[in-house]
Design a protein around this motif. Structure first.
Motif, short mmCIF file in Angstrom:
data_model
loop_
_atom_site.label_atom_id
_atom_site.label_comp_id
_atom_site.label_asym_id
_atom_site.label_seq_id
_atom_site.Cartn_x
_atom_site.Cartn_y
_atom_site.Cartn_z
N LEU B 75 42.18 59.31 12.80
CA LEU B 75 42.09 58.63 11.50
C LEU B 75 41.11 59.37 10.57
CD1 LEU B 75 43.02 56.09 9.87
CD2 LEU B 75 40.90 55.01 10.60
N GLU B 102 58.72 54.67 21.64
CA GLU B 102 58.49 53.72 20.54
C GLU B 102 56.99 53.54 20.28
OE1 GLU B 102 60.53 50.32 22.04
OE2 GLU B 102 62.43 51.40 21.99
N ASP B 103 56.19 53.64 21.35
CA ASP B 103 54.75 53.47 21.17
C ASP B 103 54.18 54.56 20.25
OD1 ASP B 103 54.64 51.24 22.81
OD2 ASP B 103 54.22 52.40 24.62
N GLU B 106 55.32 53.92 16.71
CA GLU B 106 54.55 52.80 16.15
C GLU B 106 53.13 53.24 15.77
OE1 GLU B 106 54.01 48.07 17.18
OE2 GLU B 106 55.17 49.32 18.56
N GLU B 109 53.30 54.86 12.55
CA GLU B 109 53.48 53.86 11.48
C GLU B 109 52.17 53.13 11.17
OE1 GLU B 109 58.24 53.09 12.33
OE2 GLU B 109 56.76 51.68 13.14
N ASP B 110 51.35 52.94 12.20
CA ASP B 110 50.03 52.34 11.97
C ASP B 110 49.24 53.20 10.99
OD1 ASP B 110 50.57 50.37 13.80
OD2 ASP B 110 49.28 51.17 15.39
N TYR B 111 49.22 54.51 11.26
CA TYR B 111 48.48 55.42 10.37
C TYR B 111 49.09 55.44 8.98
CZ TYR B 111 45.82 57.32 14.30
OH TYR B 111 44.98 57.47 15.35
N SER B 113 50.45 53.14 7.44
CA SER B 113 50.11 51.94 6.67
C SER B 113 48.64 51.94 6.21
CB SER B 113 50.42 50.68 7.49
OG SER B 113 49.49 50.53 8.54
N ILE B 114 47.83 52.78 6.83
CA ILE B 114 46.41 52.83 6.47
C ILE B 114 46.11 53.97 5.49
CG2 ILE B 114 44.05 53.19 7.37
CD1 ILE B 114 44.98 51.98 10.05
#
Lengths: 185, 126
Positions: B75, B102-103, B106, B109-111, B113-114
Motif C-alpha cells: 500500500l 479469487e483471493d 480480491e 480490488e481492495d487496493y 478501492s483505496i
C-alpha cells in the motif's frame, strides 16, 4: 491440575498429518515448514485454489505465532523452548485443519477473546471492510505485525476461528487456535 | 536515475524498477516476517523517481503469495504511485492473478478501492 500440553499435542496428531511441530518458532523454522508443507500439498493433487488457500493461511498462522509469542521465563524454559509454539497441519476428509498453540499471559486473554469473537460474528462484506480499514489506517509494528492476520484468515477461509484458552498457571494461559479450510468450494 | 533490481528469494519478490522506461515490476512471493526492511528501498526509489517521472509509468505486480505484513508495505508503494499520478504524469497498475485465484483478484480490488490510480486486473491463463 494444569493444562497438559503433551496430551493436547498428541490429540491434534490425528488424521493425515502434513506437519507437526512443537518448539521455538523462528524465521528459519517458518521457512522450513512452508517448504515441507508446500511439497506435501503437491502430493495430494489439490486444485491450485485449495493449495494456495492452505499455504496463505499457514503463512499467516505461523507469522501470527512468530509476532505474538511470549518469551518464556527461565523456570518454564526447563520444559519448553524459549519461543515455544505448536503447529499441526492435517488433512481431514473434507477440509484442512491448521492448529497453532502458544502461551499467552493472562492479561491478554480477554482482548484476544473479544477480537476473535467479534471476527466470528462478521459477514464476508464486514470482514472485507475491516481488512481495508486496518490496512489503510493502522501502522505496522516494529516487528512487522499489522493486526491483519486473523481478519485475513477469517476472510480467506470463510470459516469461524475456533479457539480455547487453557489455564496453565497463575500467569500463563495456553491459547489454541484451529483454522479450517474447506476442500469443496 | 539508476534502476533498482533485486533478485527474488523464497520469501521476497524480484524487483525491477526502471526509471528510463517507466516500468516498475514486482514479481513472486512476498512473505517475509518483517516486510518494512525489504520495502524501504522500493519506497525510497519511488520518492526519488517522483521528482522526474516518465509521462507514463507502467506498474506490473505479479505476486503468487503475499502476507499481511507485506500488504501494508505494498500500500505504501501504491501511495507513492498515487502521488505521481496526481501530478502531470500517468500511472497504470497492472495487477496479475492466476486463473481461479479469487483471493488475489480480491486483494487487487481492495487496493483499487483505496488508491486513486487506474488498475487493470489481468488473469494469467495457463
Amino acid at each position: 491440575m494444569s493444562f497438559d500440553i503433551n496430551e493436547y499435542y498428541s490429540r491434534l496428531n490425528g488424521g493425515d498429518v502434513l506437519m507437526a511441530f512443537k518448539g521455538s518458532i523462528t524465521s528459519e523454522l517458518i521457512s522450513n515448514v512452508l517448504e515441507v508443507v508446500e511439497s506435501r500439498l503437491d502430493e495430494y493433487d489439490e486444485s491450485s485454489k485449495i493449495r494456495k488457500k492452505v499455504y496463505n493461511v499457514l503463512v499467516e498462522s505461523l507469522q501470527n505465532l512468530y509476532h505474538h509469542i511470549e518469551v518464556l521465563p527461565d523456570v518454564m524454559q526447563k520444559e519448553y523452548d524459549e519461543k515455544f509454539g505448536i503447529l499441526v497441519v492435517c488433512r481431514l476428509d473434507d477440509r484442512y485443519r491448521i492448529s497453532t498453540g502458544n502461551f499467552i499471559t493472562q492479561d491478554k486473554v480477554d482482548v484476544l477473546r473479544k477480537k476473535i469473537d467479534k471476527i466470528n460474528t462478521m459477514s464476508r462484506e464486514e470482514l472485507k471492510d475491516m481488512y481495508k480499514f486496518i490496512l489503510n489506517h493502522q501502522r505496522l509494528s516494529e516487528k512487522g505485525g499489522g493486526g491483519l492476520g486473523l481478519v485475513d484468515i477469517a476472510r480467506k477461509t470463510g470459516n469461524q476461528l475456533e479457539y480455547t484458552f487453557e489455564r496453565y498457571d497463575d500467569i500463563y494461559y495456553f491459547f489454541n487456535l484451529d483454522v479450517y479450510i474447506n476442500l469443496a468450494k | 536515475m539508476e534502476a533498482l533490481s533485486i533478485e527474488g528469494t523464497a520469501k521476497t519478490p524480484s524487483v525491477k524498477f526502471d526509471g528510463h522506461e517507466g516500468v516498475i515490476e514486482i514479481k513472486g512471493r512476498s512473505i517475509p516476517e518483517n516486510s518494512i526492511e525489504f520495502y524501504k528501498p522500493l519506497v525510497e526509489w519511488l520518492e526519488e523517481y517522483s521528482s522526474t517521472p516518465m509521462d507514463l509509468t507502467q506498474v506490473n505486480v505479479q505476486l503468487e503469495y503475499f502476507n499481511t505484513s507485506s500488504s501494508k508495505c505494498i500500500l505504501d508503494v501504491f501511495k507513492k504511485l498515487e502521488a505521481i499520478h496526481k501530478g502531470k504524469s500517468e500511472v497504470i497498475i497492472n495487477w496479475y492473478y492466476e486463473e481461479d485465484d479469487e483471493d488475489m483478484l480480491e486483494a487487487g480490488e481492495d487496493y483499487e478501492s483505496i488508491i486513486r490510480v487506474p488498475f487493470k486486473m489481468i488473469e494469467i491463463v495457463e
